[in-house]
Motif scaffolding. Structure first.
Motif, PDB file in Angstrom:
ATOM      1  N   THR A  41       0.861  -1.182   0.000  1.00 46.38           N
ATOM      2  CA  THR A  41       0.000   0.000   0.000  1.00 46.38           C
ATOM      3  C   THR A  41       0.895   1.228   0.000  1.00 46.38           C
ATOM      4  O   THR A  41       1.804   1.341   0.828  1.00 46.38           O
ATOM      5  CB  THR A  41      -0.923   0.025   1.232  1.00 46.38           C
TER       6      THR A  41
ATOM      7  N   LEU B 288      -4.532  -3.542  -7.410  1.00 49.14           N
ATOM      8  CA  LEU B 288      -5.823  -3.698  -6.749  1.00 49.14           C
ATOM      9  C   LEU B 288      -6.594  -2.389  -6.694  1.00 49.14           C
ATOM     10  O   LEU B 288      -7.826  -2.376  -6.763  1.00 49.14           O
ATOM     11  CB  LEU B 288      -5.617  -4.216  -5.321  1.00 49.14           C
ATOM     12  N   GLU B 289      -5.842  -1.276  -6.559  1.00 42.97           N
ATOM     13  CA  GLU B 289      -6.479   0.031  -6.376  1.00 42.97           C
ATOM     14  C   GLU B 289      -5.472   1.109  -6.737  1.00 42.97           C
ATOM     15  O   GLU B 289      -4.268   0.950  -6.544  1.00 42.97           O
ATOM     16  CB  GLU B 289      -6.888   0.175  -4.902  1.00 42.97           C
ATOM     17  N   GLY B 290      -5.945   2.228  -7.252  1.00 43.14           N
ATOM     18  CA  GLY B 290      -5.113   3.403  -7.460  1.00 43.14           C
ATOM     19  C   GLY B 290      -4.295   3.394  -8.743  1.00 43.14           C
ATOM     20  O   GLY B 290      -4.609   2.689  -9.704  1.00 43.14           O
TER      21      GLY B 290
ATOM     22  N   ARG C 107      -2.655   1.170 -13.576  1.00 42.28           N
ATOM     23  CA  ARG C 107      -3.876   1.567 -12.866  1.00 42.28           C
ATOM     24  C   ARG C 107      -4.643   0.344 -12.390  1.00 42.28           C
ATOM     25  O   ARG C 107      -4.385  -0.775 -12.851  1.00 42.28           O
ATOM     26  CB  ARG C 107      -4.759   2.401 -13.798  1.00 42.28           C
ATOM     27  N   GLN C 108      -5.601   0.588 -11.528  1.00 42.98           N
ATOM     28  CA  GLN C 108      -6.437  -0.473 -10.974  1.00 42.98           C
ATOM     29  C   GLN C 108      -6.877  -1.440 -12.073  1.00 42.98           C
ATOM     30  O   GLN C 108      -7.341  -1.030 -13.130  1.00 42.98           O
ATOM     31  CB  GLN C 108      -7.660   0.134 -10.308  1.00 42.98           C
TER      32      GLN C 108
ATOM     33  N   ARG D  86      -2.825   0.211  -4.043  1.00 50.68           N
ATOM     34  CA  ARG D  86      -2.610  -1.117  -3.451  1.00 50.68           C
ATOM     35  C   ARG D  86      -2.222  -2.071  -4.552  1.00 50.68           C
ATOM     36  O   ARG D  86      -2.878  -2.137  -5.592  1.00 50.68           O
ATOM     37  CB  ARG D  86      -3.869  -1.608  -2.725  1.00 50.68           C
TER      38      ARG D  86
END
Length: 182
Positions: A92, A113-115, A130-131, A154
């Motif tokens: 993260t 996973l995210e961001g 990207r995600q 993440r």
């Protein structure tokens, strides 16, 4: 024209001259383009059914995240031969957070996973992930990542360790004097 004479005309100095269209030649389409790797995999065909059966999983919904054998830097991936193991970690990063310069001396599959992160690769440049993106990360190319998104980033990182390879090896920044003068 007799067949032996025709064969003599087609073969010239050991080189076979192809006729414009040969119906038995399945490697070239009539317009001269290479045929698909599964020329017989037409919808409803046995080859198409076999292809679908091979891709079938016991899961309702599947999305192909990554398939390949080259890292983002174009390196051919090779799997550990001695002491193989897998290490999966979730990383993260806060907005604006930057990693140190590093390399991975083992194959690494990463899934966003995210961001959003932007990775700067020595002598290659920047790539944005990207995600939902999956990638086979560079191994022997010095790089660093930065969360360039508005929220946390993440990343699921899956290392294929072995051969005494280390998951992450710190490196000096590109362009810095890597050999210290005493």
């Amino acid at each position: 024209m007799k067949l032996p004479i025709l064969a003599g005309i087609i073969v010239l100095s050991g080189t076979l001259l192809a006729a414009p269209v040969l119906s038995a030649d399945k490697s070239i389409t009539p317009d001269g383009k290479p045929a698909p790797s599964q020329p017989h995999a037409k919808p409803g065909s046995k080859a198409a059914e076999d292809e679908a059966a091979a891709a079938k999983t016991p899961y309702e919904t599947v999305r192909d995240v990554f398939t390949g054998d080259l890292t983002v830097a174009g390196e051919k991936v090779s799997f550990p031969q001695q002491n193989p193991s897998v290490r999966a970690i979730e990383i993260t990063m806060a907005p604006g957070e930057v990693t140190g310069w590093h390399q991975h001396h083992a194959p690494l599959f990463a899934y966003m996973l995210e961001g959003e992160i932007t990775v700067t690769y020595e002598e290659i440049g920047k790539k944005v992930y990207r995600q939902g993106d999956g990638l086979l990360e560079a191994m022997d190319v010095t790089h660093r990542g930065e969360n360039t998104g508005d929220g946390p980033a993440r990343i699921l990182a899956v290392f294929l360790l072995g051969d005494d390879g280390k998951a992450v090896v710190e490196e000096p920044a590109p362009g810095s004097d890597k050999a210290k003068v005493q």
